[in-house]
Design a protein around this motif. Structure first.
Motif, short mmCIF file in Angstrom:
data_model
loop_
_atom_site.label_atom_id
_atom_site.label_comp_id
_atom_site.label_asym_id
_atom_site.label_seq_id
_atom_site.Cartn_x
_atom_site.Cartn_y
_atom_site.Cartn_z
N GLN A 66 0.85 -1.19 0.00
CA GLN A 66 0.00 0.00 0.00
C GLN A 66 0.89 1.24 0.00
O GLN A 66 1.83 1.34 0.79
CB GLN A 66 -0.91 0.02 1.23
CG GLN A 66 -1.82 1.24 1.31
CD GLN A 66 -2.63 1.27 2.60
OE1 GLN A 66 -2.45 0.41 3.48
NE2 GLN A 66 -3.52 2.24 2.73
N GLN A 68 1.11 5.53 0.01
CA GLN A 68 0.44 6.79 0.35
C GLN A 68 1.37 7.96 0.06
O GLN A 68 2.59 7.80 -0.08
CB GLN A 68 0.04 6.80 1.83
CG GLN A 68 -1.07 5.81 2.18
CD GLN A 68 -1.54 5.94 3.62
OE1 GLN A 68 -0.82 6.47 4.49
NE2 GLN A 68 -2.74 5.46 3.90
N ASP A 79 -4.11 7.88 0.17
CA ASP A 79 -3.80 6.72 -0.65
C ASP A 79 -3.59 7.13 -2.11
O ASP A 79 -4.26 8.04 -2.62
CB ASP A 79 -4.94 5.69 -0.60
CG ASP A 79 -4.99 4.95 0.72
OD1 ASP A 79 -3.93 4.84 1.38
OD2 ASP A 79 -6.09 4.50 1.10
N ASN A 81 -4.62 6.25 -5.22
CA ASN A 81 -5.69 5.46 -5.81
C ASN A 81 -6.18 6.10 -7.10
O ASN A 81 -5.74 7.19 -7.49
CB ASN A 81 -6.85 5.28 -4.82
CG ASN A 81 -7.32 6.61 -4.26
OD1 ASN A 81 -7.29 7.63 -4.94
ND2 ASN A 81 -7.77 6.63 -3.00
N LYS A 82 -7.10 5.43 -7.76
CA LYS A 82 -7.58 5.92 -9.04
C LYS A 82 -8.37 7.21 -8.90
O LYS A 82 -8.44 8.00 -9.84
CB LYS A 82 -8.44 4.85 -9.71
CG LYS A 82 -7.65 3.65 -10.22
CD LYS A 82 -8.53 2.71 -11.00
CE LYS A 82 -7.73 1.55 -11.57
NZ LYS A 82 -8.57 0.60 -12.34
N ASP A 88 -3.98 2.94 -9.18
CA ASP A 88 -4.34 2.25 -7.94
C ASP A 88 -3.10 1.56 -7.38
O ASP A 88 -2.60 0.58 -7.95
CB ASP A 88 -5.44 1.23 -8.21
CG ASP A 88 -5.97 0.61 -6.91
OD1 ASP A 88 -5.54 1.06 -5.83
OD2 ASP A 88 -6.80 -0.31 -6.99
N CYS A 89 -2.58 2.09 -6.28
CA CYS A 89 -1.41 1.52 -5.61
C CYS A 89 -1.76 1.18 -4.16
O CYS A 89 -0.93 1.35 -3.25
CB CYS A 89 -0.23 2.48 -5.65
SG CYS A 89 0.43 2.76 -7.30
N THR A 90 -2.98 0.71 -3.94
CA THR A 90 -3.39 0.37 -2.58
C THR A 90 -3.20 -1.11 -2.26
O THR A 90 -3.04 -1.48 -1.09
CB THR A 90 -4.87 0.74 -2.37
OG1 THR A 90 -5.67 0.11 -3.37
CG2 THR A 90 -5.05 2.25 -2.47
N CYS A 97 5.27 1.40 -7.89
CA CYS A 97 4.07 2.20 -8.11
C CYS A 97 4.42 3.29 -9.10
O CYS A 97 5.21 4.20 -8.79
CB CYS A 97 3.55 2.79 -6.80
SG CYS A 97 2.10 3.87 -7.01
#
Length: 362
Positions: A66, A68, A79, A81-82, A88-90, A97
């Protein structure tokens, strides 16, 4: 990305070579180790974070990660995220990433300080956060050489066209370019220790003038990023060495045309003279080559096509002698000839009456 707060704190810029994993709390040492060797990759418009993988020998399940981020003006982490970053790198199973922007409106703002952190997860186990150094894209990114370099030779000059290493907003930054060039002599490209360099230019093309015609020149191009609101410039890498030959000027072209015409005329004269000499010398042989061969008689040709035909009988009939033909002759006796001279009358008297033709056919 979520917009940063309006006020910027003094940035704390750390080296991007690598950052060790943050020490986990004492009660989690036996659980899951944190990712290590975090690296931020900034090249032109590229933005990516990578780290070393985490694994447990006792658990074969894959580890997920994950990621951030936060700005230097905020204490809140968000996060990757998209919804915010289009990426999306969660729950990553890979150890990278890549949040490179596809347009100027996406990705992390290039004029703000950003910090990234990552942690590993395996089932109910969660590692401590490992934090990467702060970075500001414009200050820390590696600037590559210009793209799409093209050369057009002209009379004693070269026109070089190029494009920027990556797009930048005009309100934030712009590029200037330099061309380093030298004349190539022999097999060595790098002949001059100190090549000539042009003045900085912002357009996407430049003309190198006052060059020698029909000479090969080599060059390299460099881009430099200039921040609009700050007195900061970032020089980029030099491009690969390219070489091109200048075109001839008008006088040289005229000389080349005259020389080409004279050479063509001389070659044609030699070829025509050689052909004429050979024809005269070997006239009999040439005449023999072009003499048509004798034709086969039609009867033999038909026999060769169909041997069953009675061709020999036909040949015998054709070769048999034919009956003689006689022409008709008419004799006319004139009365006045009978009264003149003795020979005519004697011939008439001695002649057989049955063989005296007054008018008949022999």
């Amino acid at each position: 990305m979520r917009p940063p707060p309006p006020t910027l704190l003094p940035p704390l810029l750390l080296l991007l070579s690598g950052f060790g994993a943050a020490a986990p709390p004492a009660d989690s040492l036996a659980q899951l180790p944190a990712p290590g060797n975090l690296k931020v990759h900034l090249y032109n418009a590229q933005q990516a974070l990578s780290w070393e993988p985490v694994s447990l020998d006792s658990d074969p399940r894959p580890v997920v990660y994950q990621v951030q981020y936060k700005y230097s003006t905020s204490s809140n982490w968000y996060d990757v995220n998209k919804e915010d970053s289009k990426v999306d790198c969660t729950n990553l199973t890979r150890t990278e990433c890549d949040f490179t922007a596809n347009s100027l409106s996406e990705g992390f703002p290039r004029r703000f300080n950003i910090s990234l952190r990552v942690r590993a997860k395996l089932g109910g186990l969660i590692s401590a956060w490992a934090t990467a150094p702060w970075f500001e894209h414009y200050r820390n990114a590696t600037i590559g050489p210009p793209e799409n370099i093209r050369v057009t030779p002209e009379e004693g000059s070269l026109i070089i066209r190029l494009s920027a290493p990556f797009d930048v907003p005009a309100s934030e930054a712009y590029f200037v370019y330099y061309v380093y060039y030298w004349e190539k002599t022999g097999d060595k490209q790098l002949l001059m220790l100190v090549p000539q360099v042009t003045d900085p230019f912002e357009s996407n093309f430049i003309t190198l003038n006052d060059l020698k015609p029909l000479r090969v020149y080599c060059f390299q191009v460099q881009a430099k990023l200039i921040l609009t609101k700050e007195n900061i410039s970032r020089p980029g890498h030099l491009s690969n060495i390219s070489c091109s030959k200048t075109a001839a000027d008008a006088s040289v072209k005229l000389q080349q045309d005259i020389l080409a015409a004279a050479t063509t005329f001389l070659v044609l004269s030699v070829v025509v003279g050689s052909c004429l000499f050979l024809v005269l010398k070997y006239r009999g042989l040439v005449k023999h080559w072009f003499h048509s061969p004798p034709s086969i008689p039609s009867q033999i040709e038909e026999y060769l096509k169909d041997p069953a035909q009675p061709i020999l009988d036909a040949l015998d009939k054709d070769s048999s002698p034919k009956e003689d033909t006689w022409d008709s002759v008419s004799v006319v006796t004139f009365p006045e000839n009978e009264q003149e001279g003795t020979p005519q009358s004697s011939w008439n008297q001695n002649a057989d009456p049955s063989h005296q033709p007054t008018e008949g056919v022999l």
